[in-house]
Design a protein around this motif. Structure first.
Motif, PDB file in Angstrom:
ATOM      1  N   VAL A   1       0.850  -1.190   0.000  1.00 12.38           N
ATOM      2  CA  VAL A   1       0.000   0.000   0.000  1.00 12.38           C
ATOM      3  C   VAL A   1       0.882   1.236   0.000  1.00 12.38           C
ATOM      4  N   LEU A   2       0.497   2.223  -0.807  1.00 13.05           N
ATOM      5  CA  LEU A   2       1.212   3.484  -0.902  1.00 13.05           C
ATOM      6  C   LEU A   2       0.352   4.586  -0.293  1.00 13.05           C
ATOM      7  N   ILE A   3       0.914   5.358   0.647  1.00 14.65           N
ATOM      8  CA  ILE A   3       0.169   6.434   1.290  1.00 14.65           C
ATOM      9  C   ILE A   3       1.075   7.646   1.517  1.00 14.65           C
ATOM     10  N   ASN A   4       0.455   8.767   1.843  1.00 13.27           N
ATOM     11  CA  ASN A   4       1.182   9.964   2.254  1.00 13.27           C
ATOM     12  C   ASN A   4       1.843   9.706   3.612  1.00 13.27           C
ATOM     13  N   PRO A   5       3.089  10.148   3.825  1.00 11.92           N
ATOM     14  CA  PRO A   5       3.750   9.911   5.124  1.00 11.92           C
ATOM     15  C   PRO A   5       3.007  10.513   6.305  1.00 11.92           C
TER      16      PRO A   5
ATOM     17  N   THR B   1      -5.383   8.422   9.352  1.00 13.70           N
ATOM     18  CA  THR B   1      -6.636   7.669   9.358  1.00 13.70           C
ATOM     19  C   THR B   1      -7.381   7.908   8.053  1.00 13.70           C
ATOM     20  N   LEU B   2      -8.196   6.948   7.669  1.00 13.22           N
ATOM     21  CA  LEU B   2      -8.999   7.074   6.452  1.00 13.22           C
ATOM     22  C   LEU B   2     -10.064   8.152   6.572  1.00 13.22           C
ATOM     23  N   PHE B   3     -10.342   8.572   7.797  1.00 15.83           N
ATOM     24  CA  PHE B   3     -11.420   9.534   8.004  1.00 15.83           C
ATOM     25  C   PHE B   3     -10.932  10.979   7.930  1.00 15.83           C
ATOM     26  N   TYR B   4      -9.610  11.166   7.866  1.00 19.23           N
ATOM     27  CA  TYR B   4      -9.011  12.477   7.636  1.00 19.23           C
ATOM     28  C   TYR B   4      -7.861  12.265   6.662  1.00 19.23           C
ATOM     29  N   VAL B   5      -8.211  12.213   5.377  1.00 24.29           N
ATOM     30  CA  VAL B   5      -7.285  11.688   4.382  1.00 24.29           C
ATOM     31  C   VAL B   5      -6.209  12.701   4.010  1.00 24.29           C
ATOM     32  N   LYS B   6      -5.069  12.157   3.552  1.00 24.99           N
ATOM     33  CA  LYS B   6      -3.967  12.929   3.000  1.00 24.99           C
ATOM     34  C   LYS B   6      -3.697  12.423   1.583  1.00 24.99           C
TER      35      LYS B   6
ATOM     36  N   ASN C   1      -5.576   9.107  -2.611  1.00 19.65           N
ATOM     37  CA  ASN C   1      -5.432   8.898  -1.165  1.00 19.65           C
ATOM     38  C   ASN C   1      -4.689   7.614  -0.813  1.00 19.65           C
ATOM     39  N   VAL C   2      -4.964   6.559  -1.552  1.00 19.11           N
ATOM     40  CA  VAL C   2      -4.334   5.262  -1.283  1.00 19.11           C
ATOM     41  C   VAL C   2      -3.956   4.624  -2.610  1.00 19.11           C
ATOM     42  N   GLY C   3      -2.728   4.135  -2.690  1.00 21.32           N
ATOM     43  CA  GLY C   3      -2.295   3.383  -3.858  1.00 21.32           C
ATOM     44  C   GLY C   3      -2.135   1.914  -3.502  1.00 21.32           C
ATOM     45  N   LEU C   4      -2.681   1.064  -4.327  1.00 20.85           N
ATOM     46  CA  LEU C   4      -2.656  -0.382  -4.067  1.00 20.85           C
ATOM     47  C   LEU C   4      -1.766  -1.065  -5.102  1.00 20.85           C
ATOM     48  N   ILE C   5      -0.839  -1.848  -4.614  1.00 14.53           N
ATOM     49  CA  ILE C   5       0.143  -2.496  -5.480  1.00 14.53           C
ATOM     50  C   ILE C   5      -0.037  -4.007  -5.407  1.00 14.53           C
ATOM     51  N   GLN C   6      -0.267  -4.611  -6.567  1.00 12.05           N
ATOM     52  CA  GLN C   6      -0.382  -6.071  -6.661  1.00 12.05           C
ATOM     53  C   GLN C   6       0.934  -6.620  -7.208  1.00 12.05           C
ATOM     54  N   LEU C   7       1.497  -7.615  -6.533  1.00 12.41           N
ATOM     55  CA  LEU C   7       2.776  -8.189  -6.934  1.00 12.41           C
ATOM     56  C   LEU C   7       2.581  -9.453  -7.760  1.00 12.41           C
TER      57      LEU C   7
ATOM     58  N   LEU D   1      11.653   5.424  -4.248  1.00 13.08           N
ATOM     59  CA  LEU D   1      10.654   6.477  -4.444  1.00 13.08           C
ATOM     60  C   LEU D   1      10.988   7.701  -3.594  1.00 13.08           C
ATOM     61  N   PRO D   2      10.528   8.878  -4.005  1.00 16.82           N
ATOM     62  CA  PRO D   2      10.730  10.087  -3.185  1.00 16.82           C
ATOM     63  C   PRO D   2      10.089   9.926  -1.808  1.00 16.82           C
ATOM     64  N   ASP D   3      10.492  10.792  -0.887  1.00 14.37           N
ATOM     65  CA  ASP D   3      10.028  10.666   0.497  1.00 14.37           C
ATOM     66  C   ASP D   3       8.650  11.265   0.724  1.00 14.37           C
ATOM     67  N   ASP D   4       7.913  11.570  -0.355  1.00  8.75           N
ATOM     68  CA  ASP D   4       6.543  12.068  -0.178  1.00  8.75           C
ATOM     69  C   ASP D   4       5.525  10.933  -0.160  1.00  8.75           C
ATOM     70  N   VAL D   5       6.018   9.666  -0.115  1.00  2.00           N
ATOM     71  CA  VAL D   5       5.133   8.516   0.030  1.00  2.00           C
ATOM     72  C   VAL D   5       5.782   7.499   0.968  1.00  2.00           C
ATOM     73  N   ASN D   6       4.941   6.697   1.597  1.00  4.36           N
ATOM     74  CA  ASN D   6       5.382   5.552   2.395  1.00  4.36           C
ATOM     75  C   ASN D   6       4.851   4.279   1.762  1.00  4.36           C
ATOM     76  N   VAL D   7       5.649   3.225   1.806  1.00  2.00           N
ATOM     77  CA  VAL D   7       5.240   1.925   1.277  1.00  2.00           C
ATOM     78  C   VAL D   7       5.035   0.977   2.450  1.00  2.00           C
ATOM     79  N   LEU D   8       3.820   0.430   2.567  1.00  4.38           N
ATOM     80  CA  LEU D   8       3.470  -0.408   3.707  1.00  4.38           C
ATOM     81  C   LEU D   8       2.859  -1.715   3.238  1.00  4.38           C
ATOM     82  N   THR D   9       2.934  -2.711   4.113  1.00  2.00           N
ATOM     83  CA  THR D   9       2.136  -3.924   3.904  1.00  2.00           C
ATOM     84  C   THR D   9       0.709  -3.626   4.350  1.00  2.00           C
ATOM     85  N   PRO D  10      -0.285  -4.402   3.915  1.00  5.38           N
ATOM     86  CA  PRO D  10      -1.657  -4.173   4.376  1.00  5.38           C
ATOM     87  C   PRO D  10      -1.783  -4.223   5.897  1.00  5.38           C
TER      88      PRO D  10
END
Length: 386
Positions: free
Chosen positions: A63-67, A71-76, A215-221, A238-247
């Motif tokens: 999953v790719l998100i803003n650093p 929460t999903l209820f106050y999105v970035k 808001n959310v990027g989903l990556i399928q491997l 990737l630039p530091d304006d995103v974080n890469v996380l596991t679900p």
């Protein structure tokens, strides 16, 4: 069913049964303390389960998100191009984007506005793994089409019943949309209801949003690729304006938000209060029992019984109270869970691990009370008999 070693303690049983009213008061007190703990733990689990239910249905290995995402209820937001850049990395098979924001839903019955969470997906490449959504994907490609969450709170109106009469017209952010079907996600502490729509309709409902900001990027491997390896490569490249996380890490961010936002602390304090209340109640019962029968304990000492034996009897009384008091607390909590679910539609139900944990807390609670009451028992002097 009590363990055999507890059923073979006639002295402990006799001491408890001599004052039946006191015994009933003790069981009621322990049951109340257990019920308080059960309710707090149930609400806490419900908070986390409802907040992360959407995470569990995402079609993603990473999953790719803003650093700054909390929460999903106050999105970035973050640039869509970051998600597209991941396609150049080995092991990445496909990507999906997801828009999330809160809109105002106008009830078709009361015409009252109520906040609702809107999920914007690409119908050609849906972000969620909802089998109920799949039959409506072609229809969602048309503008102003939405799917309504049947597990939303009833204040939104009897949408499921109205849909049986045909397509339902509704107002979202003062724009007319057609509700074409239902899916099931559920209310949470942050959102009372949900709708799914296409990314095109989402951007129409939120004209201030930019299409290139997601808001959310989903990556399928690709099959067999290690997610941690690709995650490390993406995070480094990737630039530091995103974080890469596991679900799982993505869901943990949501849990951390609610846990640190005060609600989790309040429920945790409720557990502590219930535990302390139980200790005080059991201590008062055991202390009164020892005080009333102090001459009898002194007689037993005079007959040669050791302090260790008498203290064992007292601890057996405490454990008997723990087992017997847990039963009504457990049964009442199951009923309260059902009432809470019907009133709030939050996913609250009894779990085996929670019941085992509360039983352990009850045993500790009564054991601590017995240990405190021992000081009075140790003061029993055989000389007092004569």
């Amino acid at each position: 069913m009590l363990p055999k070693w507890l059923r073979r303690t006639p002295l402990a049983w006799r001491q408890l049964l001599k004052e039946k009213t006191r015994l009933l008061v003790a069981l009621a007190g322990i049951g109340f303390a257990d019920m308080l703990i059960f309710v707090q733990l149930g609400l806490l689990d419900s908070l986390f389960d409802s907040a992360t239910k959407s995470h569990q249905n995402l079609q993603a290995d990473l999953v790719l998100i803003n650093p700054q995402f909390q929460t999903l209820f106050y999105v970035k937001n973050f640039p869509r191009e970051r998600l597209l850049q991941t396609l150049s990395y080995d092991g990445v098979a496909s990507v999906r984007s997801l828009y999330v924001d809160t809109a105002q839903w106008r009830s078709p019955e009361t015409l009252m506005n109520r906040g609702i969470l809107v999920w914007g997906i690409d119908p050609a490449n849906p972000a969620f793994d909802f089998p109920e959504v799949n039959p409506y994907l072609d229809q969602l490609k048309q503008l102003d089409r939405v799917l309504f969450d049947r597990a939303s709170r009833p204040e939104y109106g009897p949408i499921a019943d109205l849909l049986q009469q045909g397509t339902l017209t509704a107002q979202v952010n003062d724009q007319t949309v057609q509700t074409i079907g239902l899916f099931t996600l559920g209310a949470s502490f942050g959102a009372d209801g949900n709708i799914i729509t296409s990314d095109s309709t989402f951007l129409k409902l939120f004209p201030q949003r930019q299409p290139n900001q997601i808001n959310v990027g989903l990556i399928q491997l690709q099959p067999g690729v290690d997610p941690q390896t690709v995650q490390a490569q993406l995070q480094a490249g990737l630039p530091d304006d995103v974080n890469v996380l596991t679900p799982e890490e993505f869901a943990q961010i949501e849990i951390n938000y609610w846990e640190s936002g005060g609600i989790g602390f309040i429920f945790g304090m409720g557990v502590v209060v219930g535990f302390i209340v139980g200790i005080v109640i059991v201590y008062q019962i055991l202390y009164s029992d020892v005080s009333d029968h102090l001459p009898e304990y002194a007689t037993l000492k005079a007959m040669g019984y050791s302090d260790r034996y008498l203290l064992t009897v007292l601890m057996q009384e405490a454990l008997l109270l723990a087992f017997l008091g847990f039963i009504p607390g457990f049964l009442l909590s199951v009923g309260l869970y059902q009432i809470t679910y019907m009133a709030t539609l939050l996913p609250i139900a009894m779990k085996l691990e929670r019941a085992a944990f509360v039983l352990l807390l009850t045993i500790i609670m009564c054991g601590v009370s017995g240990a405190i009451a021992m000081r009075k028992l140790q003061s029993a002097d055989p000389a007092d008999v004569f």
